[in-house]
Write a protein that holds these residues in place. Structure first.
Motif, PDB file in Angstrom:
ATOM      1  N   SER A  21      11.034   1.937  15.956  1.00 40.25           N
ATOM      2  CA  SER A  21      10.177   2.983  15.389  1.00 40.25           C
ATOM      3  C   SER A  21       9.639   2.570  14.018  1.00 40.25           C
ATOM      4  O   SER A  21       8.476   2.830  13.692  1.00 40.25           O
ATOM      5  CB  SER A  21      10.963   4.293  15.272  1.00 40.25           C
ATOM      6  OG  SER A  21      12.115   4.114  14.464  1.00 40.25           O
ATOM      7  N   THR A  22      10.487   1.901  13.224  1.00 34.03           N
ATOM      8  CA  THR A  22      10.046   1.440  11.912  1.00 34.03           C
ATOM      9  C   THR A  22       9.004   0.341  12.047  1.00 34.03           C
ATOM     10  O   THR A  22       8.014   0.308  11.299  1.00 34.03           O
ATOM     11  CB  THR A  22      11.248   0.917  11.105  1.00 34.03           C
ATOM     12  OG1 THR A  22      12.254   1.934  11.038  1.00 34.03           O
ATOM     13  CG2 THR A  22      10.831   0.543   9.687  1.00 34.03           C
ATOM     14  N   GLU A  23       9.219  -0.557  13.001  1.00 28.05           N
ATOM     15  CA  GLU A  23       8.241  -1.623  13.238  1.00 28.05           C
ATOM     16  C   GLU A  23       6.911  -1.046  13.707  1.00 28.05           C
ATOM     17  O   GLU A  23       5.840  -1.531  13.330  1.00 28.05           O
ATOM     18  CB  GLU A  23       8.801  -2.611  14.260  1.00 28.05           C
ATOM     19  CG  GLU A  23      10.028  -3.385  13.762  1.00 28.05           C
ATOM     20  CD  GLU A  23      10.614  -4.291  14.822  1.00 28.05           C
ATOM     21  OE1 GLU A  23      10.129  -4.224  15.983  1.00 28.05           O
ATOM     22  OE2 GLU A  23      11.544  -5.054  14.509  1.00 28.05           O
ATOM     23  N   ALA A  24       6.968   0.012  14.524  1.00 24.32           N
ATOM     24  CA  ALA A  24       5.732   0.653  14.989  1.00 24.32           C
ATOM     25  C   ALA A  24       4.989   1.298  13.832  1.00 24.32           C
ATOM     26  O   ALA A  24       3.758   1.196  13.730  1.00 24.32           O
ATOM     27  CB  ALA A  24       6.055   1.688  16.062  1.00 24.32           C
ATOM     28  N   ARG A  29       0.481   1.130  10.027  1.00 28.28           N
ATOM     29  CA  ARG A  29       0.062   1.112   8.619  1.00 28.28           C
ATOM     30  C   ARG A  29      -0.730  -0.148   8.289  1.00 28.28           C
ATOM     31  O   ARG A  29      -1.800  -0.072   7.665  1.00 28.28           O
ATOM     32  CB  ARG A  29       1.302   1.202   7.727  1.00 28.28           C
ATOM     33  CG  ARG A  29       0.982   1.199   6.230  1.00 28.28           C
ATOM     34  CD  ARG A  29       2.225   1.104   5.390  1.00 28.28           C
ATOM     35  NE  ARG A  29       2.899  -0.184   5.564  1.00 28.28           N
ATOM     36  CZ  ARG A  29       4.123  -0.325   6.075  1.00 28.28           C
ATOM     37  NH1 ARG A  29       4.810   0.728   6.457  1.00 28.28           N
ATOM     38  NH2 ARG A  29       4.664  -1.529   6.204  1.00 28.28           N
ATOM     39  N   ASP A  30      -0.214  -1.307   8.690  1.00 28.59           N
ATOM     40  CA  ASP A  30      -0.822  -2.571   8.260  1.00 28.59           C
ATOM     41  C   ASP A  30      -2.077  -2.928   9.048  1.00 28.59           C
ATOM     42  O   ASP A  30      -3.033  -3.458   8.484  1.00 28.59           O
ATOM     43  CB  ASP A  30       0.216  -3.704   8.401  1.00 28.59           C
ATOM     44  CG  ASP A  30       1.433  -3.468   7.523  1.00 28.59           C
ATOM     45  OD1 ASP A  30       1.294  -2.744   6.527  1.00 28.59           O
ATOM     46  OD2 ASP A  30       2.511  -4.007   7.840  1.00 28.59           O
ATOM     47  N   ARG A  31      -2.085  -2.656  10.358  1.00 27.52           N
ATOM     48  CA  ARG A  31      -3.223  -3.081  11.172  1.00 27.52           C
ATOM     49  C   ARG A  31      -4.298  -2.004  11.282  1.00 27.52           C
ATOM     50  O   ARG A  31      -5.493  -2.320  11.360  1.00 27.52           O
ATOM     51  CB  ARG A  31      -2.741  -3.483  12.573  1.00 27.52           C
ATOM     52  CG  ARG A  31      -3.843  -4.082  13.433  1.00 27.52           C
ATOM     53  CD  ARG A  31      -3.297  -4.628  14.733  1.00 27.52           C
ATOM     54  NE  ARG A  31      -2.317  -5.702  14.523  1.00 27.52           N
ATOM     55  CZ  ARG A  31      -1.707  -6.355  15.521  1.00 27.52           C
ATOM     56  NH1 ARG A  31      -1.986  -6.039  16.770  1.00 27.52           N
ATOM     57  NH2 ARG A  31      -0.842  -7.313  15.265  1.00 27.52           N
ATOM     58  N   PHE A  32      -3.886  -0.749  11.294  1.00 28.95           N
ATOM     59  CA  PHE A  32      -4.852   0.329  11.511  1.00 28.95           C
ATOM     60  C   PHE A  32      -4.988   1.271  10.320  1.00 28.95           C
ATOM     61  O   PHE A  32      -5.752   2.230  10.389  1.00 28.95           O
ATOM     62  CB  PHE A  32      -4.455   1.140  12.754  1.00 28.95           C
ATOM     63  CG  PHE A  32      -4.362   0.312  14.007  1.00 28.95           C
ATOM     64  CD1 PHE A  32      -5.500  -0.111  14.665  1.00 28.95           C
ATOM     65  CD2 PHE A  32      -3.123  -0.053  14.516  1.00 28.95           C
ATOM     66  CE1 PHE A  32      -5.413  -0.876  15.820  1.00 28.95           C
ATOM     67  CE2 PHE A  32      -3.024  -0.806  15.664  1.00 28.95           C
ATOM     68  CZ  PHE A  32      -4.171  -1.224  16.326  1.00 28.95           C
ATOM     69  N   GLY A  73      -2.396   2.591  -8.215  1.00 27.12           N
ATOM     70  CA  GLY A  73      -3.349   1.674  -7.616  1.00 27.12           C
ATOM     71  C   GLY A  73      -3.631   1.909  -6.148  1.00 27.12           C
ATOM     72  O   GLY A  73      -4.339   1.111  -5.518  1.00 27.12           O
ATOM     73  N   GLN A  74      -3.145   2.998  -5.575  1.00 26.19           N
ATOM     74  CA  GLN A  74      -3.362   3.267  -4.156  1.00 26.19           C
ATOM     75  C   GLN A  74      -4.007   4.635  -3.982  1.00 26.19           C
ATOM     76  O   GLN A  74      -3.652   5.600  -4.661  1.00 26.19           O
ATOM     77  CB  GLN A  74      -2.033   3.216  -3.385  1.00 26.19           C
ATOM     78  CG  GLN A  74      -1.332   1.864  -3.491  1.00 26.19           C
ATOM     79  CD  GLN A  74      -0.207   1.736  -2.497  1.00 26.19           C
ATOM     80  OE1 GLN A  74      -0.433   1.578  -1.302  1.00 26.19           O
ATOM     81  NE2 GLN A  74       1.020   1.769  -3.001  1.00 26.19           N
ATOM     82  N   ASP A  75      -4.969   4.689  -3.057  1.00 21.64           N
ATOM     83  CA  ASP A  75      -5.726   5.919  -2.819  1.00 21.64           C
ATOM     84  C   ASP A  75      -5.104   6.734  -1.693  1.00 21.64           C
ATOM     85  O   ASP A  75      -4.484   6.192  -0.779  1.00 21.64           O
ATOM     86  CB  ASP A  75      -7.178   5.586  -2.434  1.00 21.64           C
ATOM     87  CG  ASP A  75      -7.910   4.858  -3.549  1.00 21.64           C
ATOM     88  OD1 ASP A  75      -7.751   5.261  -4.711  1.00 21.64           O
ATOM     89  OD2 ASP A  75      -8.635   3.883  -3.249  1.00 21.64           O
ATOM     90  N   MET A  76      -5.297   8.038  -1.782  1.00 18.87           N
ATOM     91  CA  MET A  76      -4.918   8.928  -0.690  1.00 18.87           C
ATOM     92  C   MET A  76      -5.816   8.626   0.507  1.00 18.87           C
ATOM     93  O   MET A  76      -7.028   8.449   0.358  1.00 18.87           O
ATOM     94  CB  MET A  76      -5.079  10.383  -1.124  1.00 18.87           C
ATOM     95  CG  MET A  76      -4.541  11.394  -0.135  1.00 18.87           C
ATOM     96  SD  MET A  76      -2.742  11.463  -0.098  1.00 18.87           S
ATOM     97  CE  MET A  76      -2.421  12.225  -1.698  1.00 18.87           C
ATOM     98  N   THR A  77      -5.223   8.536   1.690  1.00 19.56           N
ATOM     99  CA  THR A  77      -5.995   8.187   2.885  1.00 19.56           C
ATOM    100  C   THR A  77      -5.830   9.270   3.951  1.00 19.56           C
ATOM    101  O   THR A  77      -4.997  10.164   3.836  1.00 19.56           O
ATOM    102  CB  THR A  77      -5.534   6.841   3.468  1.00 19.56           C
ATOM    103  OG1 THR A  77      -4.155   6.942   3.876  1.00 19.56           O
ATOM    104  CG2 THR A  77      -5.664   5.731   2.450  1.00 19.56           C
ATOM    105  N   GLN A  78      -6.631   9.151   4.999  1.00 14.31           N
ATOM    106  CA  GLN A  78      -6.547  10.033   6.171  1.00 14.31           C
ATOM    107  C   GLN A  78      -6.573  11.511   5.794  1.00 14.31           C
ATOM    108  O   GLN A  78      -5.867  12.324   6.395  1.00 14.31           O
ATOM    109  CB  GLN A  78      -5.269   9.749   6.972  1.00 14.31           C
ATOM    110  CG  GLN A  78      -5.243   8.387   7.640  1.00 14.31           C
ATOM    111  CD  GLN A  78      -3.935   8.179   8.399  1.00 14.31           C
ATOM    112  OE1 GLN A  78      -3.088   7.416   7.967  1.00 14.31           O
ATOM    113  NE2 GLN A  78      -3.770   8.838   9.519  1.00 14.31           N
ATOM    114  N   VAL A  79      -7.369  11.865   4.816  1.00 18.59           N
ATOM    115  CA  VAL A  79      -7.478  13.274   4.442  1.00 18.59           C
ATOM    116  C   VAL A  79      -8.330  13.992   5.484  1.00 18.59           C
ATOM    117  O   VAL A  79      -9.446  13.583   5.788  1.00 18.59           O
ATOM    118  CB  VAL A  79      -8.094  13.424   3.034  1.00 18.59           C
ATOM    119  CG1 VAL A  79      -8.296  14.898   2.704  1.00 18.59           C
ATOM    120  CG2 VAL A  79      -7.197  12.762   2.001  1.00 18.59           C
TER     121      VAL A  79
END
Length: 277
Positions: A21-24, A29-32, A73-79
């Motif tokens: 589940s963690t790998e998924a 997160r990393d690819r999509f 340094g990171q933006d909020m995403t998927q709002v």
């Protein structure tokens, strides 16, 4: 030196890095650049209708403001909000008086908790005269609230437990020095462990919940073991000089303390079986 360790410990650490589940989650997160929303705004329409134009404008404005959030340094995403989807979507209550605005902060758990403290303070709005009332929830704000509660409760518990313990020790030992000694050893144990956690945290992730174990075991075991030693020493003093009494105390009660400490340490080693912080 170890006093500020609470601010350095991790608020996460609940996932096994090797679990599927963690790998998924990492793959998403990393690819999509996707994942579960961890910040939720619950918007309540003052007039009882989330489709009211004024409410819709307020909801979209909240979504835009949330999407502009940036931290470390990171933006909020998927709002995403109820008003961004077709009518009848599941982001509104059945009664139609409440709707959701969702967002995901991609940083680590500690960063999420730190950001959430600020989000709760700035976005919460319970003004009855406003077009909408806003409550903040989701994984981040919930963890932030849990951490704050734990910190407050630990202080409250210690302020209650220590005076009662001191009073009981005074009754048992009928002497101030003998009664205070276990508490002093307990305090040294706790502060010393804070320093150890401070050092360990530089090399690996340590959960903030380690503080609960530190205070509970530090005070509990230190007082328990001190009772063994002090009680036996006082018994030996009745028949022996102090130097001899100390030696006999260490050879008897000292062995008990050592065996008990090793038992506790062996029990705690079970935590190493699980690959989580």
């Amino acid at each position: 030196i170890g006093g500020g360790v609470a601010d350095r410990l991790s608020s996460g650490g609940f996932d096994d890095p090797g679990a599927e589940s963690t790998e998924a989650q990492a793959l998403l997160r990393d690819r999509f650049d996707a994942g579960t929303p961890n910040v939720v705004l619950l918007v309540t329409a003052a007039g009882g209708d989330v489709d009211d134009p004024a409410v819709a404008d307020a909801g979209r404005a909240l979504a835009t403001e949330l999407a502009a959030e940036r931290f470390e340094g990171q933006d909020m995403t998927q709002v995403l909000s109820y008003w961004d989807l077709p009518p009848g979507n599941p982001l509104a209550s059945d009664a139609g008086d409440r709707a959701l605005v969702l967002g995901r902060y991609p940083g680590d758990d500690s960063q999420l908790v730190e950001l959430s403290h600020d989000l709760v303070e700035r976005y919460t709005d319970d003004d009855p005269s406003a077009v909408v009332q806003v409550a903040v929830g989701g994984q981040g704000p919930v963890f932030a609230e849990i951490n704050a509660t734990i910190e407050q409760d630990l202080v409250r518990a210690e302020m209650i437990a220590l005076p009662i313990t001191l009073l009981l020790l005074l009754v048992i030992f009928r002497g101030v020095v003998a009664a205070v000694l276990p508490l002093v050893i307990g305090a040294l144990s706790v502060v010393g462990t804070f320093l150890v956690l401070f050092v360990i945290n530089e090399f690996t992730e340590v959960s903030v919940f380690a503080l609960n174990l530190t205070t509970a075991m530090g005070l509990g075991l230190a007082i328990d073991y001190s009772l063994f030693i002090v009680s036996r020493y006082r018994e030996e003093l009745q028949d022996h000089e102090p130097a001899v009494a100390v030696r006999r105390t260490v050879l008897t009660a000292g062995r008990t303390v050592l065996f008990s400490a090793l038992t506790v340490a062996a029990s705690l080693c079970a935590l190493l079986v699980f690959d989580i912080a």
